[in-house]
Design a protein around this motif. Sequence first.
Motif, PDB file in Angstrom:
ATOM      1  N   LEU B 286     -55.744  56.711 -21.909  1.00 14.66           N
ATOM      2  CA  LEU B 286     -55.839  56.356 -23.322  1.00 14.66           C
ATOM      3  C   LEU B 286     -56.874  57.236 -24.028  1.00 14.66           C
ATOM      4  CD1 LEU B 286     -54.149  54.083 -24.440  1.00 14.66           C
ATOM      5  CD2 LEU B 286     -56.155  52.635 -24.446  1.00 14.66           C
ATOM      6  N   GLY B 287     -58.075  57.328 -23.431  1.00 15.61           N
ATOM      7  CA  GLY B 287     -59.133  58.136 -24.022  1.00 15.61           C
ATOM      8  C   GLY B 287     -58.729  59.593 -24.091  1.00 15.61           C
ATOM      9  N   GLY B 288     -58.093  60.079 -23.009  1.00 14.17           N
ATOM     10  CA  GLY B 288     -57.661  61.472 -22.969  1.00 14.17           C
ATOM     11  C   GLY B 288     -56.653  61.777 -24.065  1.00 14.17           C
ATOM     12  N   SER B 289     -55.678  60.878 -24.268  1.00 14.94           N
ATOM     13  CA  SER B 289     -54.674  61.178 -25.286  1.00 14.94           C
ATOM     14  C   SER B 289     -55.280  61.139 -26.679  1.00 14.94           C
ATOM     15  CB  SER B 289     -53.464  60.253 -25.166  1.00 14.94           C
ATOM     16  OG  SER B 289     -53.845  58.969 -24.798  1.00 14.94           O
ATOM     17  N   LEU B 290     -56.261  60.264 -26.883  1.00 12.79           N
ATOM     18  CA  LEU B 290     -56.919  60.240 -28.189  1.00 12.79           C
ATOM     19  C   LEU B 290     -57.630  61.572 -28.436  1.00 12.79           C
ATOM     20  CD1 LEU B 290     -57.670  58.642 -30.714  1.00 12.79           C
ATOM     21  CD2 LEU B 290     -59.708  57.873 -29.559  1.00 12.79           C
ATOM     22  N   LEU B 291     -58.338  62.051 -27.414  1.00 12.21           N
ATOM     23  CA  LEU B 291     -59.037  63.337 -27.538  1.00 12.21           C
ATOM     24  C   LEU B 291     -58.056  64.454 -27.872  1.00 12.21           C
ATOM     25  CD1 LEU B 291     -61.780  63.849 -24.832  1.00 12.21           C
ATOM     26  CD2 LEU B 291     -61.985  63.748 -27.302  1.00 12.21           C
ATOM     27  N   VAL B 292     -56.935  64.471 -27.156  1.00 14.45           N
ATOM     28  CA  VAL B 292     -55.939  65.525 -27.373  1.00 14.45           C
ATOM     29  C   VAL B 292     -55.450  65.497 -28.809  1.00 14.45           C
ATOM     30  CG1 VAL B 292     -53.593  66.228 -26.783  1.00 14.45           C
ATOM     31  CG2 VAL B 292     -55.218  65.685 -24.981  1.00 14.45           C
ATOM     32  N   VAL B 293     -55.157  64.287 -29.315  1.00 18.07           N
ATOM     33  CA  VAL B 293     -54.662  64.191 -30.686  1.00 18.07           C
ATOM     34  C   VAL B 293     -55.718  64.692 -31.665  1.00 18.07           C
ATOM     35  CG1 VAL B 293     -54.028  62.579 -32.497  1.00 18.07           C
ATOM     36  CG2 VAL B 293     -53.007  62.375 -30.254  1.00 18.07           C
ATOM     37  N   ILE B 294     -56.972  64.279 -31.474  1.00 16.73           N
ATOM     38  CA  ILE B 294     -58.012  64.676 -32.419  1.00 16.73           C
ATOM     39  C   ILE B 294     -58.206  66.192 -32.405  1.00 16.73           C
ATOM     40  CG2 ILE B 294     -60.478  64.538 -32.933  1.00 16.73           C
ATOM     41  CD1 ILE B 294     -60.408  61.661 -32.032  1.00 16.73           C
ATOM     42  N   VAL B 295     -58.151  66.770 -31.213  1.00 16.81           N
ATOM     43  CA  VAL B 295     -58.409  68.207 -31.115  1.00 16.81           C
ATOM     44  C   VAL B 295     -57.220  69.014 -31.639  1.00 16.81           C
ATOM     45  CG1 VAL B 295     -58.824  70.095 -29.504  1.00 16.81           C
ATOM     46  CG2 VAL B 295     -60.025  67.946 -29.225  1.00 16.81           C
ATOM     47  N   PHE B 296     -56.023  68.656 -31.234  1.00 19.34           N
ATOM     48  CA  PHE B 296     -54.880  69.501 -31.568  1.00 19.34           C
ATOM     49  C   PHE B 296     -54.147  69.064 -32.831  1.00 19.34           C
ATOM     50  CE2 PHE B 296     -55.491  70.089 -26.997  1.00 19.34           C
ATOM     51  CZ  PHE B 296     -55.683  71.464 -26.999  1.00 19.34           C
ATOM     52  N   LEU B 297     -54.269  67.798 -33.201  1.00 19.36           N
ATOM     53  CA  LEU B 297     -53.612  67.320 -34.425  1.00 19.36           C
ATOM     54  C   LEU B 297     -54.649  66.618 -35.293  1.00 19.36           C
ATOM     55  CD1 LEU B 297     -50.465  65.683 -32.797  1.00 19.36           C
ATOM     56  CD2 LEU B 297     -50.521  67.858 -33.991  1.00 19.36           C
ATOM     57  N   TRP B 302     -48.865  62.318 -37.708  1.00 23.87           N
ATOM     58  CA  TRP B 302     -48.007  62.555 -38.843  1.00 23.87           C
ATOM     59  C   TRP B 302     -47.888  64.040 -39.167  1.00 23.87           C
ATOM     60  CZ3 TRP B 302     -44.177  60.319 -40.749  1.00 23.87           C
ATOM     61  CH2 TRP B 302     -43.664  60.730 -41.979  1.00 23.87           C
ATOM     62  N   SER B 303     -48.953  64.815 -38.860  1.00 22.35           N
ATOM     63  CA  SER B 303     -48.916  66.231 -39.201  1.00 22.35           C
ATOM     64  C   SER B 303     -47.783  66.949 -38.468  1.00 22.35           C
ATOM     65  CB  SER B 303     -50.263  66.884 -38.897  1.00 22.35           C
ATOM     66  OG  SER B 303     -50.721  66.493 -37.627  1.00 22.35           O
ATOM     67  N   LEU B 304     -47.321  66.393 -37.340  1.00 24.29           N
ATOM     68  CA  LEU B 304     -46.174  66.969 -36.654  1.00 24.29           C
ATOM     69  C   LEU B 304     -44.971  67.069 -37.581  1.00 24.29           C
ATOM     70  CD1 LEU B 304     -45.966  65.293 -33.136  1.00 24.29           C
ATOM     71  CD2 LEU B 304     -46.506  67.660 -33.689  1.00 24.29           C
ATOM     72  N   PHE B 305     -44.722  65.973 -38.296  1.00 20.32           N
ATOM     73  CA  PHE B 305     -43.507  65.931 -39.115  1.00 20.32           C
ATOM     74  C   PHE B 305     -43.687  66.692 -40.411  1.00 20.32           C
ATOM     75  CE2 PHE B 305     -43.633  62.075 -36.553  1.00 20.32           C
ATOM     76  CZ  PHE B 305     -42.610  62.425 -35.705  1.00 20.32           C
ATOM     77  N   ARG B 306     -44.889  66.598 -40.944  1.00 22.52           N
ATOM     78  CA  ARG B 306     -45.151  67.326 -42.185  1.00 22.52           C
ATOM     79  C   ARG B 306     -44.986  68.811 -41.942  1.00 22.52           C
ATOM     80  NH1 ARG B 306     -49.609  65.294 -45.723  1.00 22.52           N
ATOM     81  NH2 ARG B 306     -50.954  66.555 -44.424  1.00 22.52           N
ATOM     82  N   GLY B 307     -45.553  69.263 -40.800  1.00 22.43           N
ATOM     83  CA  GLY B 307     -45.489  70.681 -40.481  1.00 22.43           C
ATOM     84  C   GLY B 307     -44.042  71.154 -40.411  1.00 22.43           C
ATOM     85  N   ARG B 308     -43.208  70.364 -39.778  1.00 20.97           N
ATOM     86  CA  ARG B 308     -41.826  70.761 -39.597  1.00 20.97           C
ATOM     87  C   ARG B 308     -41.084  70.799 -40.936  1.00 20.97           C
ATOM     88  NH1 ARG B 308     -38.876  67.788 -34.781  1.00 20.97           N
ATOM     89  NH2 ARG B 308     -40.561  68.740 -33.637  1.00 20.97           N
ATOM     90  N   LYS B 309     -41.450  69.828 -41.788  1.00 23.16           N
ATOM     91  CA  LYS B 309     -40.771  69.758 -43.075  1.00 23.16           C
ATOM     92  C   LYS B 309     -41.070  71.019 -43.885  1.00 23.16           C
ATOM     93  CE  LYS B 309     -41.765  66.200 -45.660  1.00 23.16           C
ATOM     94  NZ  LYS B 309     -41.820  64.812 -46.125  1.00 23.16           N
ATOM     95  N   ALA B 310     -42.312  71.462 -43.798  1.00 24.07           N
ATOM     96  CA  ALA B 310     -42.707  72.633 -44.571  1.00 24.07           C
ATOM     97  C   ALA B 310     -41.995  73.874 -44.048  1.00 24.07           C
ATOM     98  CB  ALA B 310     -44.216  72.825 -44.496  1.00 24.07           C
TER      99      ALA B 310
END
Lengths: 267, 311, 425
Positions: B286-297, B302-310
């Motif tokens: 759980l902690g690891g996935s939170l770190l990954v999201v904060i660092v890479f996203l 939500w930025s995943l979908f916004r990025g694709r839309k653009a």
Amino acid sequence: MKIVNVTHGSFYALGAYAAASITGALLARGMPPSLSYAVLLGSALLVSVIVAPLIERGILRFMYAKDEVVILLITYALFLILEDVIKMIWGVNPYFIAEPYGLLGSFDVLDLTYPYYNLILVGVAIACGAGLAWMLGSTRTGKLLVAVIHDTEVSRAMGINVDRMYLYTFTFGSLLAAIGGAFTAPTVSVVPALGVEVIVLSFAVVVIGGLGSLPGAALGAVMVGLVRSAAIHYLPQAELFVIYLVMAMVLAFRPRGLFSIAEARKI
Amino acid sequence: MSRDRTPRTLALILLALLVSGQFLPQWTLFLVTVALAKGLVVLGLMILLRCGLVSFGQALYYCIGAYAAGMLGRLFGASDVFTLMLAGMAAAGLVGFVLGFLLARYRSIFFGLLSLAVSMILYGLLVKTEALGSTDGFHVLPSTLFGLRPADAWVRYTVLAVALLVAFIAALLVHRYLGTPLGRLASAIKDNEIRVEYMGASARHAIHVKYVIAAALAGLGGALAATTVGHIDPEMAYWTTSGEFIFITILAGTGNVIAPFLGALVFGVIQTVAFGISPNTWQMVLGGSLLVVIVFLPNGLWSLFRGRKAA
Amino acid sequence: MYFVDRLVIAMTAAAFAPAASLAQEAPLKIGVVTFLSGPAASPFGVPARNAAEIMVEMLNGTKVPAPYAARGFGGAALQMQLVDESGPATTQVTEFRNLAQRDNVDMVIGYVSSGNCLAVAPVAEELKKLTVFFDCGTPRIFEEKSYKYVFRTASTATMDSVGAALYVKELKAGKIKSIAGVNQNYAWGQDSWVDFEASMKQLTPGVQVATSQMPKLFAGQYNAEISTVLGAKADVVHSSFWDGDLEAFILQAGPRGLFKRSTVILTTGETAMYKLAEHIPDGVVIGARGPYGPYAPDNELNRWFSKTFADRYGVPPNYAAYQMAQAILGTKAAWEKAQSANGGNRPSTDQAIAAFERLTFESPAGKVEMVIGAGHQAITETAYGVSKLVKGKMTVANVKRYPATMVNPPDGVKAADWIANGFKK
């Protein structure tokens, strides 16, 4: 550093675990128990000097640009990870080192018996507080630190090595947490999830005192202790939440805590 | 920005889930429903986060909503799912309105910790209240829909459908609200409150309104969770519950009203997968996935979908 | 909105995933839920998990003594799926549903926390999944509702409090003027104290309550509470603390002379007695929540269990381990009884339940009777003793045993009413 650091709880637990296992191992090898107080301190120093720079250099330093809340969450994520790391290293079975606690005997006040160890705890706390105050107020490093915390950009422009200051601050803060854990270890059983309760409680103390204020933190801690004891004696039902009640009351009348530092609002 | 596509997307998701829900295995229905309940709470937190406020005590309203729904059933035998949810929402909204007078004056960490203190006081009180089962909590009666109780095989689907509908309406309303001048004030307050005041708007008033909305949404989520899970206990008000909501908020990002629900779903899946594959070290996952999201996203999932839309 | 399509596809795929086929020799899947993280892991969760692992392995290898020599459950091998019990009730209900509906386990054995038991029981009923609670203590489960699919093979917490009261009355020959309590501020601590106080008032009329302290769960520091209890000078101090809290309490109360000033009862003291042997003075009343550990009877099953466990893990099994073994063996007994009634074929859940109700079976802790809670709740005898250090090893002395019907309410009577009416049978 303006960081609300949840890993402080982990360092408390790490300090306790290191103290309990190292002191325990040395005592079993025939170390005279009177040395155990020094070993407690040494183990706290050991874990914080190893782990804190690892976390600061490895992860946190890339995050300082982020929002305060995001940093808080990063430390929360690290806290979760460290919980399991602690479990991997030390397992789930409790550790005890009661020798330092019972060693000094006890004394009577009125009708009640207290161990001398409690006096040692008070002494360590006062020494740490006084040491910190001296360091921040009278040494070069301490003064630089205060400058960096107040304004990072200007400090950097003046040629202060801000990165190094951050590293020092984080390590030193973690050391204090580890000392807290190490000296509590003899009075408790060191088990997983030790750091969870401490962290919320220390937030309460710091907020009551005023963020970033040393006398505030000291006063906050004394207040919390007194109020809790009073509740236990006179109103046991309220013991669970009385600290939060005090915190809410203090904030209601002094919105930034008792010893708040004035902060310029930027227009 | 081109045409506002969010309402259409919301409707599409609603329809897709309503249709596919009939074929999904029962356990996923429950997972999605709980995610929707948490998503409602996170939706409220998102509104607050947009003006830079983080409540470490949103579990207070989640718990109030749940207990309001549970007690309505326990004391008066009310079981209609909409009645329970309205009750939860109203109770939480009311408390939020009163506390808002105090809390709207606070910013940054003080806002967070004061809200934490209030939720912990509720926790302490509930633990002491043996009539409400103390820490063990109590069982919430199965709810009904317009006086009818669906057949066993359809209970989960019905609850999910109701939850979807409620979440859809809530998301749409919040989306509308965020588009109004008062809603758009959020980022201005976050950037510089003094300038907001100079413009003639009252930051405190705006925050109070947002606070009440967030409280009502959390109450709604709490009531939904109570009817879905069928059991409530004081831990719903404990700070770890609040922590979980903030976790999801950051995970999701504040880009769109769909994000909180998506975040809650992803959180639910991560948690249950972590529980399943590494029961001994799920906290690390759980902690690891939170770190990954904060660092890479940095802006959340939500930025995943916004990025694709653009693109 | 690509992700919408993706989501729909993924979920549709999940919906049509084939169900596991059921062959006669197919292994039985058992969901085992217990604490693997947090403060309850070390005293209860992990010993219970270890016991479950040993039992599953030994049953599959037909190494368990009679009457449990048959392989697995009725010849079918067992497969264990482990889940952590940590987290709020919502999480536990979700995980229970996952076990029952996603992983299709045949039965669930588990739960230490009373709150989790109360939350899971109605769900087990909804999903029609055989569920056996092995440790949780609250009597509320079968007092407030009746369940078809839920069983509990350990006695309720009422037995611990009533047994403690009977024992301490005998120990002090009735000379008890005042009692005090230090219990954790949550349901277990509150219930334990309420039952103990009510039992003492029945057994020694006129007894005064000097003070009842309820510190926060996992507080870890009890100096203020110990001061208050010391100041109250009660003849008897009752504590249902467990694990870290219990150990911290012993370590802090010892140097302050609490054990010298009052007779202290530790109802779950057994989990700490080996670890803290030199810190528990002689004469402290030690409970084990039933006839487990040092109080377990000397029979073949117990000799086998305690030896196998100690050989594997280096420590003797504590009461949580016994209770887990008891739950697995009880379920096995019911399953095999149902199987032989079903002509040797694998029984259905309903048949297993019919066999489980009012079952009497043997466990390493002796006889277990599923006779209260309409045949779903076990009663066992219990035992108490006082600590005594013999050559550096902690033992219990002056052991008294109390038969099951003396310390448990009859079927259909609420525990609180039974105590208030003077333990009428």
